[in-house]
Design a protein around this motif. Sequence first.
Motif, short mmCIF file in Angstrom:
data_model
loop_
_atom_site.label_atom_id
_atom_site.label_comp_id
_atom_site.label_asym_id
_atom_site.label_seq_id
_atom_site.Cartn_x
_atom_site.Cartn_y
_atom_site.Cartn_z
N ASP A 150 0.83 -1.20 0.00
CA ASP A 150 0.00 0.00 0.00
C ASP A 150 0.87 1.25 0.00
N PHE A 151 1.90 1.25 0.83
CA PHE A 151 2.77 2.42 0.93
C PHE A 151 3.42 2.74 -0.41
N LEU A 152 3.92 1.73 -1.08
CA LEU A 152 4.57 1.96 -2.37
C LEU A 152 3.59 2.50 -3.41
N ASP A 153 2.38 1.96 -3.42
CA ASP A 153 1.39 2.44 -4.39
C ASP A 153 0.88 3.83 -4.04
N LEU A 154 0.85 4.17 -2.76
CA LEU A 154 0.47 5.52 -2.37
C LEU A 154 1.55 6.54 -2.72
N GLU A 155 2.80 6.13 -2.58
CA GLU A 155 3.92 7.05 -2.74
C GLU A 155 4.36 7.23 -4.19
N PHE A 156 4.27 6.18 -4.99
CA PHE A 156 4.88 6.22 -6.33
C PHE A 156 3.86 6.21 -7.46
N ALA A 159 2.95 7.42 -12.85
CA ALA A 159 3.99 7.01 -11.92
C ALA A 159 4.78 8.23 -11.45
N LEU A 160 5.22 8.18 -10.19
CA LEU A 160 6.11 9.20 -9.64
C LEU A 160 7.51 8.60 -9.53
N PRO A 161 8.54 9.31 -9.99
CA PRO A 161 9.87 8.70 -10.05
C PRO A 161 10.55 8.53 -8.70
N VAL A 162 10.30 9.46 -7.77
CA VAL A 162 11.01 9.40 -6.49
C VAL A 162 10.09 9.79 -5.34
N LEU A 163 10.48 9.40 -4.15
CA LEU A 163 9.81 9.83 -2.93
C LEU A 163 10.23 11.27 -2.63
N THR A 164 9.26 12.08 -2.20
CA THR A 164 9.58 13.47 -1.82
C THR A 164 8.96 13.77 -0.47
N ARG A 165 9.65 14.59 0.32
CA ARG A 165 9.12 15.00 1.61
C ARG A 165 9.81 16.30 2.05
N ARG A 186 4.16 8.26 9.39
CA ARG A 186 5.35 7.94 10.19
C ARG A 186 6.40 7.24 9.33
N VAL A 187 5.95 6.32 8.47
CA VAL A 187 6.89 5.64 7.57
C VAL A 187 7.48 6.64 6.58
N HIS A 188 6.66 7.53 6.07
CA HIS A 188 7.11 8.52 5.09
C HIS A 188 8.29 9.34 5.62
N TYR A 189 8.26 9.64 6.92
CA TYR A 189 9.34 10.44 7.53
C TYR A 189 10.31 9.59 8.36
N ALA A 190 10.32 8.28 8.13
CA ALA A 190 11.28 7.42 8.83
C ALA A 190 12.70 7.84 8.48
N PRO A 191 13.64 7.80 9.45
CA PRO A 191 15.02 8.24 9.17
C PRO A 191 15.72 7.37 8.13
N GLU A 192 15.23 6.16 7.88
CA GLU A 192 15.85 5.30 6.88
C GLU A 192 15.58 5.77 5.45
N LEU A 193 14.59 6.66 5.28
CA LEU A 193 14.21 7.15 3.95
C LEU A 193 14.65 8.60 3.78
N ARG A 194 14.71 9.03 2.53
CA ARG A 194 15.04 10.42 2.24
C ARG A 194 14.45 10.79 0.88
N GLU A 204 11.57 3.84 -6.15
CA GLU A 204 10.69 2.83 -5.56
C GLU A 204 11.47 1.62 -5.06
N ALA A 205 12.43 1.16 -5.82
CA ALA A 205 13.21 -0.02 -5.42
C ALA A 205 13.98 0.25 -4.13
N GLU A 206 14.55 1.45 -4.02
CA GLU A 206 15.30 1.79 -2.81
C GLU A 206 14.39 1.85 -1.59
N VAL A 207 13.21 2.41 -1.74
CA VAL A 207 12.25 2.47 -0.63
C VAL A 207 11.76 1.07 -0.28
#
Length: 459
Positions: free
Chosen positions: A65-71, A78-84, A239-247, A252-255
Amino acid sequence: MRLPSLLASLALTSFLTACVATPPAEVSKGFIDGRTTDQGLAVMQAFVPAQPIGVTRGNAEMAADFLDLEFRMESGRALPVLTRFDGPITIGLRGDVPPVATSELQRVLGRMRNEAGLDVSMASAGTQPSITIEFMPKSTLRRAVPSAACFVVPNVGSFGEYMKARGTAATDWGRITHRKQATIFVPSDTSPQEVRDCLHEELAQAMGPLNDLFRLPDSVFNDDNFHAVLTGFDMLMLRVHYAPELRSGMNEAEVAARLPAILARLNPAGQGRGTGPKAMTPRSWISTVEATFAGRSGARLSMADRLIGIARAQGWNDGRLAFSYFARARAKTGSDTSGAIADYNEAARIWRNTPGAAIHVAHVDMQLSAFALSSGQFDEVIRMTDRAVPVARTHQNASLLSSLLAMRAEALEATGRDAEARSARLDSLGWARYAFGSDTQVRARMGDIASLAARGRRG
C-alpha cells in the motif's frame, strides 16, 4: 484531492429524492425547528479527542500500500522518487478563514505530532510557512478545478501564484525531488465538517503520500470518502514517510528494500499478520465508478452492473466488490426497492468481513434504515441505528451521525417513546449543524427524513 461530494452520502440523497413523492412542506409533529426549541438553541456539536481508529492489517500488505500511495498519482501516472519536507514543517492560514478552522487545524496537528511523530506546528507571525492553507469562496475554487472540493499544489504560496504557475513544471508533483512549499485551497463557505475533512486529507497529502487507493478499507487515502478523519493506518503511513531510513530522491526499489525493517520497527504487531499485497485497481474500474456516480440516471445502473462484472473478473472479494454492490444499490434506488436492499445487504456482508470497514457497514445501515422508515418498520430502524450510531461517533462522521439520529428519533416517536425521540432529535440537530452548516440545509435534511417517517406511518 478531495472530491466535491462524498460518494458515501449521495445514496441517502438519492433515496430521499426518489422516495419523497411530494415536496416535504409538512414534517412530522415531532420535528423541532432548526434554530430554536422550547429547551433553547440547538447548539452545534463538535467532536472531542478520541481513541484513533487503529491499524488492522499486516505489514506485508501495508508495505505494498505504501509503495502504491507514494509512487503513483490518482491519475495512474507514476512518480519517479519519494519526496518530503526536510526539517520542521510549519502551517499558516490566509484568506477568509472560517471560525472552526483554527481549532480543527490545531486538533489534527496535535494528532500528527502524537500519532505520526511529525515535527509540525503553526508558523510564527511574519515567517513563510512550509504549507499555507488558503480559504476562498467555493465558486472560485470550482472555476479553477471543477472536480475538487479542496486540493493541494506544490511550490506556490497563494491562489494568485497558483493561477500564474498552473500547467508549468513548478506545480507538477512528478517534477519535484524535495518538498519546500505547498498551498492547500479550501472553500470558506462550506460546513464545519467539510472544512475539517479537507484539512485532514489535504494536510496528509501535502506532507505525505499523494495517491488515493480504492482498495484501502481503513484510510482517508481512498476516493470512496467513507472515512472522514485520519486513521491509524494513515498515521502509520505518515510515520513511515518520515522514517530516518528514507530520504527525498529515493526511487521505488530503494524504498521497497527498506520498508520491511521500517514497518517491523514501527508496527511490530503487524509482522506475519493478515493477507499479502492486493493487486492494483485497473483504470477501467475507477473510470466506471466515476461514470456510475456522475453519469445520467439512465446509465448508472448499466455502469454499476459493469462495476460488479469487473470486480468479479478481477477475483476480488474485498471492499472494491462491496463498493460495487453499494453503487448498484444506489442506482436501483427509486426503481427497484427489493433489488437495492439485496445489493446493500451484499455490500454489508463483504464489509463485515473486511478489517477496518465498520464505518462502511454503518453507511449501509443508514440506507437500510431509510427504506425501513419509509415502510413503517420502526423497530427495525431502532435496531439498525442502535448499532450504527456508536460507529458514526467513533469515526467522527457528523453527517452520517445526524442522519442516523434523525431516523432513530422518528422511529422512537412512532413507537411511543417520546422522551427518547426528543433527546435523539436534539442530538441530531446539533450534529447536523456541524455536518451541513446552514439552518436551511439542516431543516431540509431533517424535513426529508421526517417525510419518510410520515410515509411509513401511512403504511
